[in-house]
Design an enzyme around this catalytic site. Sequence first.
Site, short mmCIF file in Angstrom:
data_model
loop_
_atom_site.label_atom_id
_atom_site.label_comp_id
_atom_site.label_asym_id
_atom_site.label_seq_id
_atom_site.Cartn_x
_atom_site.Cartn_y
_atom_site.Cartn_z
N ASP A 1 0.89 -1.19 0.09
CA ASP A 1 -0.05 0.05 -0.14
C ASP A 1 0.92 1.33 0.15
O ASP A 1 2.17 0.96 0.43
CB ASP A 1 -1.01 -0.01 1.16
CG ASP A 1 -1.90 1.24 1.32
OD1 ASP A 1 -2.14 1.54 0.19
OD2 ASP A 1 -2.03 1.69 2.25
N SER A 2 0.17 2.28 -0.45
CA SER A 2 0.94 3.53 -0.04
C SER A 2 1.58 3.87 1.33
O SER A 2 2.62 4.71 1.37
CB SER A 2 0.34 4.75 -0.85
OG SER A 2 -0.97 4.90 0.01
N CYS B 1 -4.35 -1.12 -2.09
CA CYS B 1 -4.54 0.32 -2.44
C CYS B 1 -5.46 0.68 -3.39
O CYS B 1 -5.10 0.05 -4.74
CB CYS B 1 -3.08 0.98 -2.59
SG CYS B 1 -3.18 2.76 -2.94
N ASN B 2 -6.54 1.27 -2.97
CA ASN B 2 -7.41 1.61 -4.20
C ASN B 2 -6.89 2.22 -5.28
O ASN B 2 -6.98 2.13 -6.63
CB ASN B 2 -8.42 2.11 -3.73
CG ASN B 2 -9.50 1.40 -2.78
OD1 ASN B 2 -10.61 0.87 -3.17
ND2 ASN B 2 -9.20 1.38 -1.37
N HIS C 1 -6.89 3.22 3.93
CA HIS C 1 -6.78 4.06 5.24
C HIS C 1 -8.09 4.24 6.39
O HIS C 1 -8.13 4.03 7.48
CB HIS C 1 -6.10 5.29 5.15
CG HIS C 1 -4.65 5.22 4.74
ND1 HIS C 1 -4.13 4.78 3.39
CD2 HIS C 1 -3.46 5.64 5.45
CE1 HIS C 1 -2.96 4.99 3.38
NE2 HIS C 1 -2.74 5.39 4.74
N TYR D 1 -0.34 8.34 -2.39
CA TYR D 1 -0.64 8.11 -3.71
C TYR D 1 -1.95 8.63 -4.18
O TYR D 1 -2.04 9.20 -5.54
CB TYR D 1 -0.94 6.52 -3.91
CG TYR D 1 0.31 5.61 -3.89
CD1 TYR D 1 1.85 6.08 -3.78
CD2 TYR D 1 0.24 4.08 -4.14
CE1 TYR D 1 2.59 5.20 -3.68
CE2 TYR D 1 1.22 3.48 -4.22
CZ TYR D 1 2.32 3.91 -3.84
OH TYR D 1 3.58 3.18 -3.93
N GLY D 2 -2.86 8.93 -3.48
CA GLY D 2 -4.09 9.47 -3.97
C GLY D 2 -4.22 10.76 -4.45
O GLY D 2 -5.11 11.21 -5.20
N CYS E 1 -10.88 3.67 0.53
CA CYS E 1 -9.39 4.01 0.72
C CYS E 1 -9.09 3.15 2.04
O CYS E 1 -9.80 3.28 2.95
CB CYS E 1 -9.12 5.27 0.84
SG CYS E 1 -7.35 5.75 1.42
#
Length: 280
Positions: free
Chosen positions: A20-21, A84-85, A200, A52-53, A198
């Site tokens: 993931d980020s 990670c979306n 998170h 990343y988003g 997301c």
Amino acid sequence: MMADAPQPQARSRDPIGVFDSGVGGLSVLQALRAELPDERFVYVADSGHAPYGERDDTHVVARSQAITRYLVAQHRIKALVVACNTATAAAILQLRQEFPDLPIVGIEPALKPAAAQSHTRRIGVLATRGTLNSEKFRVLLASLQDQADFVLQACDGLADAIEQNDAIKTEALCVYFTRASGPFGIEQNCVDTLVLGCTHYPFAADILRAQVGESVIFLEGGAPVARQTRRLLAARSWLATEHTLAPAVVFGTTGDPSKMQAAIARWLHEDCEVQSLNIE
């Protein structure tokens, strides 16, 4: 002379890669470990190159490729979970092209399950700007437009606030973004289902719940990802057949290991070593 292909039993002992980020993918790792308790995992948090988003696709694709190459070369992973979306939306097609023999599972906002169970037909979607602007998301949304009214909310800064464990900023952003998405409830014209788009965001679920009320259904993607990972490994006879004495998870980060250790202790209630990684 060519080497023989790995036998199923040999591959069953290899770990599953997860990245993931940052630390948000720990929510997916929780679901994976619940579904696949005998498996070993290697988790990479790319915190040194996050978030990343709010970055362009070129950055996300390059980071996703670099991390996958690292996991394949250094850990001989038997499957990859893109937890990670944003990375799924931007990079999963390229990853599957580069690694055609590697089972790769991505995550996407749970729009389909939301449409199937919402009673008011009004669904809130909290996600990063990168996810909402992606072609993959637009195609998914278009396929469901006649089934529900989706209220899309780009949550700039929320993933990073959760990543940094900034409680004040996290709460302020949750309040702001839920107010922008409401009203919430089971009455007509209210949002009765909230998609946490997301990885998170599940770690802010209690704060979000306080804003929208107990009647609103929350949906996230960890459990479906875990089930799909099991299916892909079972189809290849690559599932672990017995519990290993080796560490269940090897953790690494391109950011600050102490911050990731704190996140693991906070959310997974574990005390573990985190490797510092330089993945380029």
